[in-house]
Design an enzyme around this catalytic site. Sequence first.
Site, short mmCIF file in Angstrom:
data_model
loop_
_atom_site.label_atom_id
_atom_site.label_comp_id
_atom_site.label_asym_id
_atom_site.label_seq_id
_atom_site.Cartn_x
_atom_site.Cartn_y
_atom_site.Cartn_z
N SER A 1 -32.88 72.87 -69.84
CA SER A 1 -33.86 72.73 -71.13
C SER A 1 -34.54 74.58 -70.81
O SER A 1 -34.27 74.59 -70.09
CB SER A 1 -35.48 71.60 -70.88
OG SER A 1 -36.07 72.21 -69.62
N LYS A 2 -36.09 74.91 -71.71
CA LYS A 2 -35.95 76.24 -71.36
C LYS A 2 -36.06 76.50 -70.12
O LYS A 2 -35.89 77.64 -69.88
CB LYS A 2 -37.28 76.70 -72.79
CG LYS A 2 -36.77 76.85 -73.52
CD LYS A 2 -36.76 78.04 -74.43
CE LYS A 2 -36.47 78.27 -76.07
NZ LYS A 2 -36.86 76.80 -77.05
N ARG A 3 -37.01 75.68 -69.35
CA ARG A 3 -37.21 76.06 -68.13
C ARG A 3 -35.69 76.30 -66.90
O ARG A 3 -36.35 76.93 -66.15
CB ARG A 3 -38.20 74.98 -67.49
CG ARG A 3 -40.09 74.62 -67.77
CD ARG A 3 -40.40 73.62 -68.28
NE ARG A 3 -40.17 72.87 -68.87
CZ ARG A 3 -39.90 71.61 -68.48
NH1 ARG A 3 -40.07 71.19 -67.30
NH2 ARG A 3 -39.91 70.84 -69.68
N ASP A 4 -34.97 75.82 -67.61
CA ASP A 4 -34.00 76.00 -66.38
C ASP A 4 -33.15 77.66 -66.70
O ASP A 4 -32.21 77.80 -66.62
CB ASP A 4 -32.30 75.38 -66.43
CG ASP A 4 -32.97 73.58 -66.04
OD1 ASP A 4 -33.17 73.60 -65.35
OD2 ASP A 4 -32.54 72.95 -67.59
#
Length: 468
Positions: free
Chosen positions: A246-249
Amino acid sequence: MRLAPSPTGTLHIGTARTAVFNWLFARHQGGQFLLRIEDTDKERSKPEYTANILEGLQWLGLNWDGEPVVQSERIAEHRAAIQQLLASGHAYRCYATEAELTEMRERQAAENRAPRYDNRHRDLTPEQEQAFIAEGREATIRFRIDDNATITWSDLVRGEMRWSGADLGGDMVIARRAPADQIGDPLYNLVVVVDDAAMAITHVIRGEDHIANTAKQLLLYTALGAPAPVFAHTPLILNQEGRKLSKRDGVTSVSDFRAQGYTAEALANYMTLLGWSPPEGMGERFSLAEAAAVFNFDRVNRAGARFDWDKLNWLNSQVLHERSAAELLGDLQPLWTSQGWTADASWLEQLCTLLGPSLVTLQDGLEQARPFFERPELDGAAQQQLASDGARPALAALLERLPDGPLSADAAQALLTDAVAAAGVKKGVLMKTLRAALLGSLQGPDLLTTWLLLQPSGEARQRIARCL
Ligand code: GLU
């Protein structure tokens, strides 16, 4: 085959990988790979995202056939299909208010039941409908889902699939709330089916997060009397912890990978390996065309594919090592020019030949080229080397003998031998000291070539002289 990205963000690696599988399969089959921009979410869709998606696909080499279809331009067809479903009794108007639906969901949650629409307005009498309309209620349009229906399909990746109508959340909204004499904005499952049918899509290849949608969409194909495509649901891309990437990665869009110095070839190659195993003997480094020649879904795994930076880095370094100096210059020159670093083309190519073998990303080609364009400070180890026994006398002996202008490798070797003899030190001492003087560090590329590159402009002389 088609890719149907929503332009609500930049081209995500998951979408790009879906594009890769579609492209490989289309090219393998001699079919078409079409593009449809699903821009019906007016608030979140942005033209710059569409531009980013098209540019990313082009950059990766995933050329599509024909002009992209723009979903928002097809709204009349979507409405006509809804009209058809209303007329055939497959769809109906639901007058339940937001407040009523919220109350229903809260009750279900309190009773520990899965949220689902309770089909309360499925069979309203004309009088009941008139009463709701008289109250001024708006309506959504819902598609009937028979709880007793069993939906089956043969998935190219996952094999025989079976869904129960009862697990689809009740009658599905296919058009947003609108005044009761109108048809509101058509919604995802409906428009996808209408468009895929209109585009004569034979194979829908997309992420496994769409499996429940596929069950709903198959019901819509039947209701609309359109032939259903074959489906292939590809495994999700997982992060190191095994969760959906996800974007958090951090780096997740194709443009981010590009900015980090990954090549299109390596990224496309890597994405192909995310979920597909090449046949025996093919190895892991291949072009998209080579993969297309042998691609099929038998070798696509069902399990999620874990993102592996080491493998991507390895592939990128392979790609960069395969580049000729001129090709590498084509990649690196824009980065160098952005720093104001210029020189004549043959000198730049020689620099590419020197740096090429040690590059993992193109960003390395920026950092490793820096000392060739900007005179570096001496780091601690370089200063220590210069202060060591015999270092400065050896460097002084070299400087005394150093001619102006370009040098051949043989002449440079001869100069080193003479200087070492005159200073009475081991050759290694001079080599290490010269490296410290030229690069400001004891690390770096081949010393002799470095020297020869810094020699013609007089930069080698100045760097040696400043140390004395
Ligand atoms: N616009 C949808 C998405 O981005 C398309 C899904 C599909 O391929 O049907 O997820």
